[in-house]
Design an enzyme around this catalytic site. Structure first.
Site, PDB file in Angstrom:
ATOM      1  CG  ASP A  97      -0.351   0.249   2.504  1.00  0.00           C
ATOM      2  OD1 ASP A  97       0.881   0.360   2.568  1.00  0.00           O
ATOM      3  OD2 ASP A  97      -1.084   0.337   3.495  1.00  0.00           O
TER       4      ASP A  97
ATOM      5  CG  ASN B  79      -6.462  11.165  -0.498  1.00  0.00           C
ATOM      6  OD1 ASN B  79      -6.226  11.413  -1.663  1.00  0.00           O
ATOM      7  ND2 ASN B  79      -6.815   9.947  -0.075  1.00  0.00           N
TER       8      ASN B  79
ATOM      9  CG  ASP C  17      -9.138   9.766  -7.216  1.00  0.00           C
ATOM     10  OD1 ASP C  17      -8.991   9.044  -6.202  1.00  0.00           O
ATOM     11  OD2 ASP C  17     -10.200  10.350  -7.489  1.00  0.00           O
TER      12      ASP C  17
ATOM     13  CD  GLU D 125      -4.362   3.400   1.736  1.00  0.00           C
ATOM     14  OE1 GLU D 125      -3.978   3.503   2.896  1.00  0.00           O
ATOM     15  OE2 GLU D 125      -5.576   3.490   1.427  1.00  0.00           O
TER      16      GLU D 125
END
Length: 584
Positions: free
Chosen positions: A448, A456, A465, A491
């Site tokens: 991840d 974010n 994204d 993620e």
């Protein structure tokens, strides 16, 4: 009937006489060999010494034997009575000379059977009764010659020409009695053979009568046949029309079944292309589909196997001559193809072609191009049938595209293009079973993005994204065709790698980690770099079940995060504990 039997008998005797001639020539060779044997025996023996007079006598006898044989061969016993009589005399002389010669040999008593061989051919050709005089002649000749040798040439006898054994005449007589019994049995066989030949001739005559009857029946049948031919021609014409209709119906039925059962685009087009070749009887068939806003044609399937020829077709398939089919949706036919006008046919000696567009909902999807090496190979009915096929194919292409879209929605992650978790779980079960049965390594790599929440919160979800898509695109380029790359959640991503050992997956994980850390992700306003933490596990070294395979990789991932992130950790061998493999 009697004439036929006489002719048959004459043919049989003539055949036997030819074989008897071969036996006579063989006798010349045998007699020469016997002269050599007698000379050799006398040279070796201490009791009998060779004399020039005896050798000269034997040679004269050999010459006389040859002359008698030549006379016998030249005169056929079936020509006339005079020549037949001379033939019999020559045969008598041949047997008598042979008997006299054997009486003069040192070991002549060993070879007495030789004089009986010519008599056997007489039994086979004429029967036992005809051979009786020859048997008596041979016996008398041998008895007399032996008597003369024993009494008249006593001086020679003392040198070993022949023994004074009084049992020898008795042995000769016994020999001839045995041969007479053998000849009688052989004669019975000969009579049976002649009888069977006569019966066969009768059957042949009867078959001849039947043949005449069959000829008459054949003429009657021929007249009926000619009438049937006229009727059959009419039926053939109607049958051809029916066959053509059935062929069209069968073709459309096959394509309709394919539409309802085949959803893979390439597999569907290959099937349709094979059907077109079989039904149309063409040299080549090619299906090209439109791509992009300009409807650029691209060859999808073709029966052209030569790579150079296929490359020419691919390069010139968008030539101006085919634009009416692509832009306006019009079919075209040409039975006198000029390679300069149709550049995609160069080097293949194409004489005729048909091009039909594939149209669905008013849009041209592509073309079907069929070619033939013969001029004037196509007519309007071929165009009509191909247009009907093209309509069905267009529907099939549209259905296949819709199916592909639905399949992508069901199996792919909409943001990253990686497979979703459900698809991964289904394939994990399949691949794990294969690895167990094939006894090969199956490895998993789970990772991840480090501090993704901070990305974010700092740069916004749109940039987050972009990070996910960029990393997914980078990893796809690093994987093999058989590897399964899926978004596991948020993620977190997972990669399933069949036929991969623990050592190989660790090396691959380190390569991916290093590559991601070197990336600069930018949206022209914001630029940032990210790192990933990776946990790896492998069957059978670190996990013995598919559940343990995923769990041990997940535990290794959290261990990498606990140790500071941006690193690869490997699950310990089936214990669940982790060890650090590489630190970033």
């Amino acid at each position: 009937m009697e004439t036929l039997e006489k002719n048959h008998l004459t043919n049989t005797l003539g055949s036997c006489f030819r074989q008897e001639g071969n036996i006579t020539k063989f006798g010349w060779v045998v007699l020469a060999m016997l002269i050599a044997e007698d000379l050799t025996a006398r040279l070796i023996s201490t009791q009998a010494r060779p004399e020039f007079g005896l050798l000269a006598t034997q040679l004269l006898i050999w010459v006389a034997f040859i002359l008698a044989g030549v006379l016998k061969i030249k005169l056929s016993p079936t020509k006339n009575e005079a020549e037949s009589l001379i033939y019999r005399v020559a045969k008598y002389l041949e047997i008598a000379i042979m008997a006299i010669f054997l009486s003069m040999m040192y070991h002549g008593f060993i070879f007495y059977f030789v004089v009986l061989l010519p008599i056997s051919s007489i039994i086979l050709s004429r029967g036992f009764k005809e051979s009786v005089p020859f048997i008596l002649l041979s016996w008398l000749t041998q008895a007399l010659s032996q008597f003369i040798v024993l009494n008249a040439f006593s001086r020679v006898n003392q040198q070993g020409v022949f023994s004074h054994d009084l049992m020898l005449p008795i042995a000769i007589t016994a020999q001839y009695l045995l041969f007479t019994c053998y000849g009688y049995i052989l004669g019975r066989v000969q009579r049976e053979y002649v009888r069977s030949q006569e019966e066969n001739q009768i059957l042949i005559d009867r078959l001849g009568d039947k043949y005449v009857q069959l000829e008459q029946a054949k003429k009657e049948i021929q007249s009926h046949y000619e009438k049937i031919i006229q009727t059959n021609e009419q039926l053939e014409e109607a049958n051809n029309k029916l066959t053509a209709s059935l062929a069209e119906f069968y073709t459309l039925q096959q394509i309709s079944q394919a539409i309802s059962s085949i959803f893979d685009m390439n597999e569907l087009l290959k099937f349709v292309n094979d059907v077109i070749i079989g039904v149309m009887g063409v040299s080549h068939s090619t299906i090209a589909l439109c791509h992009g806003p300009q409807n650029h044609l691209k060859v999808q399937v073709s029966s052209i196997f030569d790579k150079k020829e296929l490359a020419i077709v691919s390069d010139y398939i968008n030539s101006d001559v085919l634009k009416p089919a692509v832009k306006d949706g019009h079919s075209m036919i040409d039975n006198q193809v000029d390679p300069d006008e149709y550049p995609f046919t160069r080097g293949r000696k194409i004489q005729s072609l048909i091009c039909v567009p594939l149209i669905a909902k008013g849009n041209v999807l592509g073309i079907v191009l069929i070619e033939h090496s013969l001029p004037n190979a196509f007519h309007n009915d071929n165009v009509r049938l191909l247009e009907i096929i093209a309509q069905q194919v267009s529907i099939a292409i549209e259905n296949a595209r819709l199916y592909q879209q639905m399949h992508d929605l069901a199996t792919l992650d909409g943001l990253t293009g990686a497979y979703n978790r459900l698809y991964f779980q289904d394939n994990l079960q399949i691949e794990f079973k294969k690895a167990q049965e094939g006894n090969y390594g199956l490895s998993i790599l789970m990772f991840d993005i480090d501090h993704f929440k901070r990305i974010n919160d700092t740069h916004g979800h749109l940039f987050g994204d972009l990070v996910l898509k960029s990393i997914a695109a980078f990893i796809k380029k690093k994987l093999r065709k058989e590897d399964i790359f899926a978004r596991y959640g948020g993620e977190e991503f997972v990669i399933l790698m069949p036929h991969t050992t623990l050592e190989q997956v660790v090396e691959k994980a380190e390569d991916i980690r290093t590559g991601v850390s070197a990336m600069i992700i930018s949206d022209r306003v914001i630029s940032a770099s990210v790192t990933i933490s990776i946990g790896v596990s492998s069957f059978p070294l670190t996990a013995d079940s598919q559940m343990n395979l995923v769990k041990s990789a997940d535990d290794a991932l959290y261990e990498a995060k606990r140790q500071g992130r941006n690193r690869v950790c490997v699950a310990h061998k089936k214990t669940g504990s982790m060890e650090e493999d590489t630190a970033g």
